[in-house]
Design a protein around this motif. Structure first.
Motif, short mmCIF file in Angstrom:
data_model
loop_
_atom_site.label_atom_id
_atom_site.label_comp_id
_atom_site.label_asym_id
_atom_site.label_seq_id
_atom_site.Cartn_x
_atom_site.Cartn_y
_atom_site.Cartn_z
N HIS A 17 0.83 -1.30 0.08
CA HIS A 17 -0.03 -0.16 -0.21
C HIS A 17 0.76 1.22 0.16
N GLU A 18 2.00 1.20 0.44
CA GLU A 18 3.00 2.29 0.79
C GLU A 18 3.18 2.91 -0.73
N THR A 19 3.26 1.98 -1.88
CA THR A 19 3.40 2.52 -3.28
C THR A 19 2.32 2.23 -4.11
N GLN A 20 1.27 1.84 -3.61
CA GLN A 20 0.24 1.50 -4.31
C GLN A 20 -0.32 2.70 -5.51
N TYR A 21 -0.40 2.53 -6.67
CA TYR A 21 -0.81 3.53 -7.38
C TYR A 21 -1.85 4.33 -7.40
N SER A 22 -2.93 4.13 -7.00
CA SER A 22 -4.16 4.65 -6.68
C SER A 22 -4.81 4.40 -5.33
N ARG A 23 -4.81 5.16 -4.38
CA ARG A 23 -5.41 5.02 -2.95
C ARG A 23 -6.23 6.03 -2.34
N LEU A 24 -7.15 5.70 -1.53
CA LEU A 24 -7.82 6.58 -0.88
C LEU A 24 -7.28 6.86 0.42
N PHE A 25 -6.41 5.86 1.00
CA PHE A 25 -6.05 6.04 2.43
C PHE A 25 -4.66 6.29 2.47
#
Length: 240
Positions: A230-238
C-alpha cells in the motif's frame, strides 16, 4: 426509588468513566484513525477482499491475530502502569510498540496518532491537562498511539476491560468505514460487519488481558505484505 434509579444515583463516577471511554472510542476523536486502512485497501486491490463476507473475515482475523495480540495487550498493561506512575514500564511498552511495527506505514501511523492524541489533550486545556502532563513527563519520543490512548483511558473511572472494549470498538468502526469506501460496500453491509465484529470483541479483549509480556506478538505476515504494498500503491484513498 426504583432499583434502576438507585443504581444510577449511586454510581455517578462510573457513568462519567463510561462517557469518557465512549468519547475516546469515537471515530470523531481527531487523531486520524479514519485516514488509514491498515493494509485493507491493498488487499482489495489484490482481490483478496471483494465483498461483505471477505471484508468481514479479513477484519475478524486482524482483530484476533493482530490487534488482540499486540495493541490491545499493550493497552491492557499500560493502563495500570499509568495509574501507578510506573514510567519504566510505560517506556518499555512504548518501545515494544515502536520496535514491532511490521512496516514503515504502520510505524508512521502509530507515531502520527500518538502525536495527535498528545495534541488533542493539549487543546482541551484544563479538561485534558492531566493527560497532557503525564504524556509530556513520561519522556516518550515518539509516543505510540496505544500507549497514548492508555494514558487517556487511565484517567477514566472504569475498568481496564471496558477501556479495551472501547478501544477495540473504535478501531472496528474505523476499519468498517475503510471497507465501505474501498471495496466499496453499502451502509447496511457495514452495519452487519460491525455487528459481527462486536460479537468478536469480548473474546479478543479477554485474550489480550490474559497475555504475559513474553506472549505479546506482532506477527501478521499477510497484513504486513499488503501494508508494504500500500505504501507504493498507484491509486489509493487512504494514507500511507
Amino acid at each position: 426509588m426504583s432499583t434502576a434509579e438507585a443504581c444510577t444515583a449511586s454510581s455517578p463516577s462510573s457513568t462519567a468513566g463510561l462517557l469518557q471511554i465512549l468519547w475516546l472510542a469515537s471515530p470523531a476523536l481527531p487523531v486520524g484513525g479514519f485516514s488509514y486502512s491498515e493494509g485493507l485497501e491493498a488487499a482489495v486491490d489484490a482481490g483478496l477482499v471483494s465483498d461483505e463476507a471477505s471484508a468481514a473475515q479479513w477484519l475478524i482475523d486482524q482483530l484476533h491475530l493482530g490487534l488482540a495480540r499486540a495493541d490491545l495487550a499493550v493497552v491492557a498493561q499500560a493502563i495500570p502502569a499509568w495509574r501507578t506512575g510506573d514510567l519504566a514500564r510505560i517506556q518499555a511498552l512504548n518501545a515494544w510498540v515502536l520496535q514491532t511495527r511490521e512496516t514503515h506505514e504502520f510505524r508512521l501511523q502509530t507515531e502520527q496518532m500518538g502525536r495527535s492524541m498528545l495534541e488533542w489533550a493539549r487543546c482541551l486545556g484544563e479538561l485534558g491537562a492531566g493527560v497532557f502532563e503525564r504524556l509530556q513527563s513520561a519522556g516518550l519520543s515518539p509516543v505510540s498511539y496505544p500507549v497514548a490512548m492508555a494514558c487517556a483511558a487511565a484517567s477514566a473511572d472504569t475498568s481496564v476491560r471496558d477501556s479495551l472494549i472501547g478501544f477495540a470498538f473504535g478501531w472496528a468502526e474505523n476499519m468498517v468505514q475503510a471497507a465501505i469506501k474501498s471495496v466499496p460496500l453499502g451502509q447496511s453491509a457495514g452495519q452487519r460487519m460491525l455487528a459481527r465484529l462486536a460479537r468478536e470483541i469480548p473474546v479478543a479483549v479477554g485474550h489480550a488481558m490474559a497475555l504475559e509480556d513474553s506472549e505479546r506478538q506482532a506477527f501478521t505476515p499477510l497484513l504486513a505484505i499488503h501494508s508494504a504494498r500500500h505504501e507504493t500503491q498507484y491509486s489509493r484513498l487512504f494514507r500511507s
